[in-house]
Design an enzyme around this catalytic site. Structure first.
Site, PDB file in Angstrom:
ATOM      1  N   SER A  97      44.553  41.080  32.216  1.00  0.00           N
ATOM      2  CA  SER A  97      44.102  40.967  30.821  1.00  0.00           C
ATOM      3  C   SER A  97      42.583  40.846  30.817  1.00  0.00           C
ATOM      4  O   SER A  97      42.040  39.928  31.428  1.00  0.00           O
ATOM      5  CB  SER A  97      44.693  39.729  30.159  1.00  0.00           C
ATOM      6  OG  SER A  97      46.079  39.846  30.120  1.00  0.00           O
ATOM      7  N   ARG A 107      42.155  29.263  30.828  1.00  0.00           N
ATOM      8  CA  ARG A 107      41.355  30.049  31.780  1.00  0.00           C
ATOM      9  C   ARG A 107      39.982  29.419  32.043  1.00  0.00           C
ATOM     10  O   ARG A 107      38.963  30.107  32.151  1.00  0.00           O
ATOM     11  CB  ARG A 107      41.171  31.498  31.297  1.00  0.00           C
ATOM     12  CG  ARG A 107      42.445  32.227  31.012  1.00  0.00           C
ATOM     13  CD  ARG A 107      43.302  32.491  32.242  1.00  0.00           C
ATOM     14  NE  ARG A 107      44.576  33.051  31.841  1.00  0.00           N
ATOM     15  CZ  ARG A 107      45.698  32.333  31.685  1.00  0.00           C
ATOM     16  NH1 ARG A 107      45.717  31.036  31.950  1.00  0.00           N
ATOM     17  NH2 ARG A 107      46.808  32.897  31.284  1.00  0.00           N
ATOM     18  N   GLU A 156      37.770  37.604  29.711  1.00  0.00           N
ATOM     19  CA  GLU A 156      38.392  36.735  30.720  1.00  0.00           C
ATOM     20  C   GLU A 156      37.839  37.114  32.103  1.00  0.00           C
ATOM     21  O   GLU A 156      37.637  36.270  32.965  1.00  0.00           O
ATOM     22  CB  GLU A 156      39.913  36.919  30.693  1.00  0.00           C
ATOM     23  CG  GLU A 156      40.612  36.053  31.714  1.00  0.00           C
ATOM     24  CD  GLU A 156      42.132  36.097  31.611  1.00  0.00           C
ATOM     25  OE1 GLU A 156      42.650  36.160  30.481  1.00  0.00           O
ATOM     26  OE2 GLU A 156      42.779  36.066  32.666  1.00  0.00           O
TER      27      GLU A 156
END
Ligand SMILES: Cc1cc2nc3c(=O)[nH]c(=O)nc-3n(C[C@H](O)[C@H](O)[C@H](O)COP(=O)(O)OP(=O)(O)OC[C@H]3O[C@@H](n4cnc5c(N)ncnc54)[C@H](O)[C@@H]3O)c2cc1C
Length: 303
Positions: free
Chosen positions: A225, A175, A295
């Site tokens: 998420s 990510r 995230e």
């Protein structure tokens, strides 16, 4: 700002510049305050000129895609949000390579690949982001990630230079990417796929989307998420093991269906969501000494 709005309107067209635009209308969390100015340029040249103008005016600006990984503070964003949307969604095939503009939704790109009998993007068909956002985030799911398919990206640097970055030089990590670190804007990207059977590609996409519906709280607004997976652990399991399933602050809640998702259960403010994230981080750390990194990208002031 008034003068800036006028200049931006000249560049992008008056109908494409909005003042005090609620970002809850442009983020999948459906929360947060307004962007001082919100611009949706129609082409690459306008985008380049918009960025240059903001830079010379000393005004903050941020380029966003589909807002599916973004939390904007309740006090809003004191600058210019440039959204690359459906106007930046052209895509074409060149052999086994697809070249597309940054605003195209991954679902559309995956659909196009399937129709062309090209396999490799099935993993991305249920990720609700744009190609630009996915390249920046190195989005991934079910064993696939952008790093596996990206050939290169055409970016705009802070000095207004167009530059092609080959995937090997993009520092695509979990990510994260060089593009994120440097704050470049993705204009286009190319992905290399492999010829496949249309029916099998479709079946795989259907199967993954079925799994998403089964496991994820898609009935509530969220940003997917919320936390990155800490090495050696699963974020959702750590949160569940802290007894936080269903835990709520204001209108924000830990999903009972999937504890890795913070959801906007009942008209949550961005502050509710933020405070809940902080509380989760604290409780998981206190119990397991595992730091959990967000995230979701934060925009604006959360202090
Ligand atoms: C229900 C749900 C499920 C999800 N599932 C997954 C999943 O399985 N895997 C996964 O990885 N993610 C998942 N996500 C998160 C999200 O969809 C991805 O991170 C996606 O790649 C973000 O793309 P976006 O266009 O929405 O980016 P945005 O949210 O608009 O922006 C994210 C970041 O990228 C930057 N950015 C966006 N576009 C550009 C551009 N053109 N140039 C430069 N910077 C840009 C923004 O400034 C911001 O920092 C999910 C989200 C939701 C809501």
């Amino acid at each position: 700002m008034e003068r800036l709005e006028q200049i931006l309107s000249e560049i992008a067209g008056r109908e494409n510049v909005r003042e005090n635009e609620p970002m809850k209308n442009h983020t999948t969390f459906r929360a947060g305050g307004a962007a001082r100015l919100f611009v949706t340029p129609e082409d690459e040249d306008a985008l380049v000129r918009l960025e240059k103008t903001c830079q010379s005016a000393g005004v903050s600006y941020t380029v966003v895609g589909n807002g599916s990984n973004l939390l904007v503070s309740d006090s809003g964003y004191d600058g210019v949000i440039i959204q690359l949307g459906s106007r930046f969604a052209h895509c074409r095939r060149d052999g086994d390579v697809l070249e597309a503009e940054a605003g195209i939704l991954l679902s559309k790109l995956a659909r196009f690949a399937c129709d062309q009998g090209l396999s490799g993007l099935e993993f991305a068909s249920g990720i609700p982001g744009s190609l630009g956002g996915a390249a920046v985030m190195n989005a991934g799911a079910y064993g696939g990630e952008m790093a596996h398919v990206l050939v290169d990206a055409l970016v705009l640097t802070e000095s207004g230079e167009r530059m092609v970055i080959p995937a090997e030089q993009m520092e695509l990590g979990y990510r994260s990417s060089l593009i994120m670190k440097r704050g470049y804007t993705v204009l286009k990207a190319r992905v290399r796929l492999v010829p496949g059977d249309k029916r099998q590609i479709q079946d795989r996409m259907d199967e993954l989307n079925r799994r998403r519906k089964e496991k994820q709280p898609l009935e509530y607004p969220s940003a997917g998420s919320t936390f990155k997976r800490p090495a050696g652990y699963f974020a959702g399991k750590l949160i569940q093991d802290c007894g936080l399933a269903g835990f709520q602050i204001g209108g924000a809640a830990v999903s009972e269906k999937h504890c890795g998702f913070v959801i906007n259960k009942d008209q949550a403010s961005a502050r509710d969501i933020y405070l809940l994230c902080r509380e989760i981080q604290k409780r998981v750390y206190d119990r397991f000494q595992v730091p959990m990194e967000m995230e979701v990208r934060l925009l604006g002031d959360f202090s």
